[in-house]
Design an enzyme around this catalytic site. Structure first.
Site, PDB file in Angstrom:
ATOM      1  N   LYS A  13      -7.955   4.512   2.150  1.00 55.40           N
ATOM      2  CA  LYS A  13      -7.379   3.274   1.610  1.00 55.40           C
ATOM      3  C   LYS A  13      -6.161   2.842   2.430  1.00 55.40           C
ATOM      4  CE  LYS A  13      -4.302   3.266  -1.994  1.00 55.40           C
ATOM      5  NZ  LYS A  13      -3.103   2.438  -1.792  1.00 55.40           N
ATOM      6  N   ASN A  14      -5.231   3.763   2.644  1.00 55.95           N
ATOM      7  CA  ASN A  14      -3.966   3.348   3.254  1.00 55.95           C
ATOM      8  C   ASN A  14      -4.084   3.023   4.748  1.00 55.95           C
ATOM      9  OD1 ASN A  14      -2.760   3.389   0.798  1.00 55.95           O
ATOM     10  ND2 ASN A  14      -1.753   5.379   1.063  1.00 55.95           N
ATOM     11  N   ARG A  70       0.214  -3.874  -2.746  1.00 49.47           N
ATOM     12  CA  ARG A  70       1.375  -3.577  -1.924  1.00 49.47           C
ATOM     13  C   ARG A  70       1.151  -4.039  -0.479  1.00 49.47           C
ATOM     14  NH1 ARG A  70       6.379  -2.872  -2.709  1.00 49.47           N
ATOM     15  NH2 ARG A  70       7.387  -1.780  -1.044  1.00 49.47           N
ATOM     16  N   CYS A  96       1.791  -0.376  -7.110  1.00 50.45           N
ATOM     17  CA  CYS A  96       2.128   0.525  -8.229  1.00 50.45           C
ATOM     18  C   CYS A  96       3.631   0.579  -8.441  1.00 50.45           C
ATOM     19  CB  CYS A  96       1.646   1.946  -7.918  1.00 50.45           C
ATOM     20  SG  CYS A  96      -0.135   2.139  -7.950  1.00 50.45           S
ATOM     21  N   ARG A 126      10.967   0.760  -4.181  1.00 55.37           N
ATOM     22  CA  ARG A 126      10.144   0.383  -3.033  1.00 55.37           C
ATOM     23  C   ARG A 126      10.707  -0.818  -2.241  1.00 55.37           C
ATOM     24  NH1 ARG A 126       3.839   0.988  -4.472  1.00 55.37           N
ATOM     25  NH2 ARG A 126       3.765   1.914  -2.403  1.00 55.37           N
ATOM     26  N   PRO A 127      11.931  -0.686  -1.719  1.00 54.10           N
ATOM     27  CA  PRO A 127      12.488  -1.798  -0.938  1.00 54.10           C
ATOM     28  C   PRO A 127      11.728  -1.976   0.367  1.00 54.10           C
ATOM     29  CG  PRO A 127      13.855   0.154  -0.691  1.00 54.10           C
ATOM     30  CD  PRO A 127      12.792   0.502  -1.705  1.00 54.10           C
ATOM     31  N   ILE A 128      11.873  -3.161   0.995  1.00 54.58           N
ATOM     32  CA  ILE A 128      11.251  -3.357   2.313  1.00 54.58           C
ATOM     33  C   ILE A 128      12.318  -3.755   3.344  1.00 54.58           C
ATOM     34  CG2 ILE A 128       8.917  -3.872   1.464  1.00 54.58           C
ATOM     35  CD1 ILE A 128       9.544  -6.831   2.107  1.00 54.58           C
ATOM     36  N   ASP A 156       1.488  11.290  -2.441  1.00 49.62           N
ATOM     37  CA  ASP A 156       0.313  10.771  -3.149  1.00 49.62           C
ATOM     38  C   ASP A 156      -0.519  11.882  -3.794  1.00 49.62           C
ATOM     39  OD1 ASP A 156       1.130   8.311  -2.287  1.00 49.62           O
ATOM     40  OD2 ASP A 156      -0.276   8.210  -0.620  1.00 49.62           O
ATOM     41  N   ILE A 174      10.210  11.207  -2.321  1.00 43.97           N
ATOM     42  CA  ILE A 174       9.928   9.880  -1.745  1.00 43.97           C
ATOM     43  C   ILE A 174      10.159   8.747  -2.765  1.00 43.97           C
ATOM     44  CG2 ILE A 174       8.224   8.485  -0.473  1.00 43.97           C
ATOM     45  CD1 ILE A 174       8.703  11.087   1.033  1.00 43.97           C
ATOM     46  N   ARG A 204      -8.615   0.722  -7.860  1.00 41.10           N
ATOM     47  CA  ARG A 204      -8.024   0.107  -6.660  1.00 41.10           C
ATOM     48  C   ARG A 204      -8.099   1.038  -5.462  1.00 41.10           C
ATOM     49  NH1 ARG A 204      -2.285  -0.366  -7.497  1.00 41.10           N
ATOM     50  NH2 ARG A 204      -2.482  -0.197  -5.265  1.00 41.10           N
TER      51      ARG A 204
END
Ligand code: EPU
Length: 417
Positions: free
Chosen positions: A22-23, A92, A116, A121-123, A304, A326, A396
């Protein structure tokens, strides 16, 4: 509303084949739009996150065809349009359209991504990278306008080795003028998969998979091909299923090195596990030793797999300590495991799993993707019926999870009620 119902306690035997990651896939699909031609991606997983990306590509004017696990994307009539908020918010990975569209058109207007809720979860590091390449960023309510007269290579140090920032900066830099160096880059296998794909289209990237990635800008990217690597998180999840209920369960189409941080822990626990070139065989074990785990970027123990692993630690003979470094909110599975009979104490970023405890079926909620995977695993082990609600999160990220588990002996169904 869809629910998963599991009648637990069934032995798992047979073969589970792992799908494409998926990722990786959620980055490869947006990365494809940097091409001015036609790209082919094989081993695409059939999950709803990919459907969501497909919709975005088609909205932008790409012609997408999907047959079995092959996706062919024709980018020749692409347009740089603002992706509607409802589409961007679905996942995401919509943030990869920032790097890809900026790299291709030097301008992108895009809403904040979804995904999720497992932490803030900053960017900021993605944006810092774009700025270092010469882009100006304006935050307008819940969207960004990112624009550059010209993108120029630069040295970018990531304060945290973020997977998303590493990939997004690569996407923005492939067509920038000159050399970009990403230092303290993330080293996940998914990043290597994306870099290989971009190189196949004509990019010049070296060092992917190490902490220093070098990108020499090129003018044009053409046709390309790649294959999505096997999903190491899906593989890890089913390996844990085998540790819980397996009697010689075979997990095939894996890259054993990618899940070594998990398999070494399972060996430490005393699990009978045999690893071959591209498959492994695992069985349950009655006297599992407790272990301590700390999540880290690759090649460390994957965050994960932290929640799926908790379902197994419940049955170990003593106290295991699991530390999540994390994400700050990735223990939402714990209250449900405790309702099912576990004895787990949350203390900040750590949990103490006191075992061995027996689990019994209950009605629980998949608060996020991997919490959902943990509850499926707990349900496979538990005595009686487990009902999992809000399973859209699970669907998902796991291709055909019901069929894959049913085929090896689980009593599991998806119901719509
Ligand atoms: N971070 C920052 N600033 C940034 C970016 C990240 O502070 O600009 C921090 C995050 O808050 C987090 C850490 O850095 O504490 C790592 O985040 P990273 O950016 O690596 O995560 P991500 O790219 O958003 C991807 C996967 C996640 C997976 C992580 C870590 C995708 C779409 N998501 O997220 O997958 O947990 O890498 O391996 O690829 C999942 O599959 O369930 C999932 C959440």
């Amino acid at each position: 509303m869809k629910k998963i119902k599991i009648n637990g306690g069934k032995e798992l035997k047979g073969t589970i084949k792992i799908s494409g990651a998926k990722n990786s896939a959620v980055a490869l699909v947006p990365a494809s739009l940097l091409s001015d031609g036609i790209v082919t991606i094989d081993n695409i997983p059939n999950i709803s996150d990919i459907d969501a990306l497909n919709e975005i590509l088609e909205f932008l004017g790409a012609k997408v065809s999907r047959e079995n696990d092959r996706m062919i994307i024709d980018q020749t009539n692409l347009e740089n349009k603002e992706i509607p908020e409802s589409k961007a918010k679905k996942l995401r990975a919509s943030y990869y359209f920032m790097g890809a569209l900026l790299g291709k058109y030097k301008k992108v207007e895009i809403y904040f991504p979804g995904g999720c809720s497992i932490g803030a979860r900053p960017i900021n590091l993605h944006l810092k990278g774009f700025e270092a390449l010469g882009a100006k960023i304006i935050e307008k309510g819940n969207k960004y306008l990112i624009e550059a007269d010209e993108l120029k290579g630069n040295n970018i140090y990531l304060d945290v080795p973020s997977v998303g920032a590493t990939i997004n900066i690569m996407l923005a830099a492939v067509k920038a003028k000159g050399l970009t160096i990403i230092e303290n880059a993330a080293k996940e296998p998914e990043i290597v998969n994306v870099a290989t794909f971009l190189n196949n289209m004509g990019a010049k990237i070296t060092g992917a998979g190490t902490s220093e990635i070098r990108i020499k800008g090129v003018c044009k990217l053409g046709n390309g091909f790649t294959e999505v690597i096997p999903d190491r998180v899906e593989a890890g999840t089913y390996v844990i299923a085998g540790a819980l209920m397996g009697t010689g369960l075979k997990i095939e189409n894996i890259i054993p090195e990618h899940i070594e941080s998990l398999t070494l822990k399972l060996k430490e626990m005393g699990m009978p596990l045999k690893i071959y070139d591209d498959y492994l065989i695992i069985s349950k074990c009655d006297n599992m030793k407790p272990v301590n785990i700390k999540t880290q970027g690759y090649p460390g123990f994957a965050t994960d797999l932290q929640q799926p692993m908790t379902a197994l630690l419940v049955g170990a003979n003593g106290t295991s300590i699991l530390e999540e470094t994390i994400y700050e909110n990735r223990f939402q599975n714990v209250p449900f495991l405790n309702e099912m009979g576990a004895d787990i104490i949350i203390d900040g970023r750590k949990i103490y799993v006191n075992g061995p405890k027996k689990l019994s079926g209950k009605e629980v909620i998949a608060t996020d993707l991997r919490a959902g995977a943990c509850l499926v695993l707990a349900g496979l082990k538990a005595e009686g019926i487990t009902v999992i609600k809000e399973v859209e999160h699970i669907l998902r990220g796991y291709e055909n999870i019901i069929e894959k588990l049913k085929n090896v002996g689980a009593d599991i169904v998806l119901v719509d009620e």
